[in-house]
Design a protein around this motif. Structure first.
Motif, PDB file in Angstrom:
ATOM      1  N   MET A  76      37.266  30.944  45.090  1.00 28.86           N
ATOM      2  CA  MET A  76      37.011  31.539  43.782  1.00 28.86           C
ATOM      3  C   MET A  76      37.248  33.040  43.813  1.00 28.86           C
ATOM      4  N   ALA A  77      36.814  33.699  44.874  1.00 31.16           N
ATOM      5  CA  ALA A  77      36.970  35.154  44.981  1.00 31.16           C
ATOM      6  C   ALA A  77      38.434  35.573  45.027  1.00 31.16           C
ATOM      7  N   SER A  78      39.294  34.692  45.506  1.00 33.09           N
ATOM      8  CA  SER A  78      40.713  35.040  45.635  1.00 33.09           C
ATOM      9  C   SER A  78      41.571  34.440  44.527  1.00 33.09           C
ATOM     10  N   LEU A  79      40.940  33.817  43.524  1.00 34.52           N
ATOM     11  CA  LEU A  79      41.676  33.186  42.429  1.00 34.52           C
ATOM     12  C   LEU A  79      42.072  34.261  41.414  1.00 34.52           C
ATOM     13  N   GLU A  80      43.274  34.754  41.518  1.00 39.83           N
ATOM     14  CA  GLU A  80      43.690  35.903  40.709  1.00 39.83           C
ATOM     15  C   GLU A  80      43.727  35.602  39.219  1.00 39.83           C
ATOM     16  N   LEU A  81      43.854  34.336  38.846  1.00 41.17           N
ATOM     17  CA  LEU A  81      43.867  33.965  37.435  1.00 41.17           C
ATOM     18  C   LEU A  81      42.483  34.069  36.797  1.00 41.17           C
ATOM     19  N   LEU A  82      41.454  34.103  37.622  1.00 41.42           N
ATOM     20  CA  LEU A  82      40.075  34.164  37.150  1.00 41.42           C
ATOM     21  C   LEU A  82      39.695  35.604  36.821  1.00 41.42           C
ATOM     22  N   ALA A  83      38.919  35.789  35.763  1.00 40.80           N
ATOM     23  CA  ALA A  83      38.461  37.130  35.380  1.00 40.80           C
ATOM     24  C   ALA A  83      37.764  37.815  36.548  1.00 40.80           C
ATOM     25  N   GLU A  84      37.980  39.113  36.660  1.00 35.38           N
ATOM     26  CA  GLU A  84      37.462  39.879  37.787  1.00 35.38           C
ATOM     27  C   GLU A  84      35.940  39.791  37.884  1.00 35.38           C
ATOM     28  N   GLY A  85      35.232  39.728  36.768  1.00 32.96           N
ATOM     29  CA  GLY A  85      33.776  39.654  36.815  1.00 32.96           C
ATOM     30  C   GLY A  85      33.278  38.440  37.576  1.00 32.96           C
ATOM     31  N   TRP A  86      33.922  37.315  37.388  1.00 32.89           N
ATOM     32  CA  TRP A  86      33.523  36.089  38.094  1.00 32.89           C
ATOM     33  C   TRP A  86      33.911  36.156  39.562  1.00 32.89           C
ATOM     34  N   ARG A  87      35.058  36.715  39.863  1.00 32.91           N
ATOM     35  CA  ARG A  87      35.462  36.875  41.260  1.00 32.91           C
ATOM     36  C   ARG A  87      34.482  37.793  41.984  1.00 32.91           C
ATOM     37  N   ARG A  88      33.986  38.801  41.263  1.00 29.22           N
ATOM     38  CA  ARG A  88      33.014  39.727  41.857  1.00 29.22           C
ATOM     39  C   ARG A  88      31.720  39.007  42.219  1.00 29.22           C
ATOM     40  N   HIS A  89      31.268  38.108  41.353  1.00 34.27           N
ATOM     41  CA  HIS A  89      30.068  37.316  41.674  1.00 34.27           C
ATOM     42  C   HIS A  89      30.265  36.556  42.983  1.00 34.27           C
ATOM     43  N   ALA A  90      31.427  35.939  43.136  1.00 33.59           N
ATOM     44  CA  ALA A  90      31.697  35.175  44.357  1.00 33.59           C
ATOM     45  C   ALA A  90      31.676  36.075  45.584  1.00 33.59           C
TER      46      ALA A  90
END
Length: 226
Positions: free
Chosen positions: A192-206
């Motif tokens: 999830m943290a490396s999923l570039e298509l995902l909004a940065e806020g969610w990647r930050r949570h991971a």
């Protein structure tokens, strides 16, 4: 392909709270311009946590309304689209079959799924159900957001047409499961943290969970103040 109802709303005070909200959305009758910040005429009261390019458009499945009637009983908000503050109401698309990164043509615009919806305490006031936000989060019936890749004009009754699916394994349901169910799975959090298509806020949570070994406390977001 699913035809849509389009909804917008203005920020209004929430009685007894000292806060405002634009969660009350109403269907529009004519075409709207859709740009990077959302639909013309749509507002968000608290721009710290609502709106912006990664939350330009909120989609909530009309398919979930019967389940909510079964759970909380008959409610006038569930008699028409817009109960959950959505900009797009449609059937046939749910968290199970929509994935992060999915691109849809909608009228003259091109939009892309950016993240799931994180419910907040304003749903409690809207429904007059003290734990409505927590119910939405716990059910996985959260809806999702789009970013706008190509601005354009959109009209009620336009169809959402899927044009690309770059990350089919990352459905909104899976994302919800990582965030709220199996919350400290290191493999899924790393992906999830490396999923570039995902909004940065969610990647930050991971990333924070991986680094701290702790899960966020969502209490203030879900409960707020009445």
């Amino acid at each position: 392909m699913s035809t849509v109802t389009l909804l917008t709303g203005k920020a209004r005070p929430i009685a007894g709270t000292g806060h405002a909200s634009a969660i009350a959305k109403a269907p529009v009758k004519g075409p709207l311009s859709l740009g990077p910040e959302g639909f013309t005429g749509d507002e968000q009261a608290d721009r710290r946590v609502h709106g912006g390019p990664e939350k330009a458009v909120h989609h909530y499945p009309r398919d979930h309304y019967p389940a909510w009637r079964d759970e909380i009983g008959a409610h006038p908000l569930l008699d028409q689209p817009g109960a959950f503050g959505e900009n797009i109401s449609a059937t046939g698309l749910t968290e199970d079959n929509v994935a992060v990164g999915d691109m849809f043509r909608l009228g003259g615009a091109l939009i892309q799924v950016s993240q799931g919806r994180q419910p907040c305490w304003k749903l409690n006031h809207r429904f007059d159900v003290t734990d409505m936000a927590r119910r939405v989060q716990g059910s996985g019936r959260t809806g999702w957001y789009y970013r706008v890749l190509e601005p354009g004009t959109v009209a009620p009754g336009d169809a959402l047409v899927l044009v690309d699916r770059p990350a089919p394994d990352w459905t909104i349901r899976r994302l919800w499961h990582v965030m709220y169910v199996e919350r400290m799975n290191p493999d899924d959090l790393s992906r999830m943290a490396s999923l570039e298509l995902l909004a940065e806020g969610w990647r930050r949570h991971a990333r924070r969970r991986l680094e701290s070994g702790r899960v966020e406390d969502w209490s203030s977001r879900l409960e707020g103040s009445r």
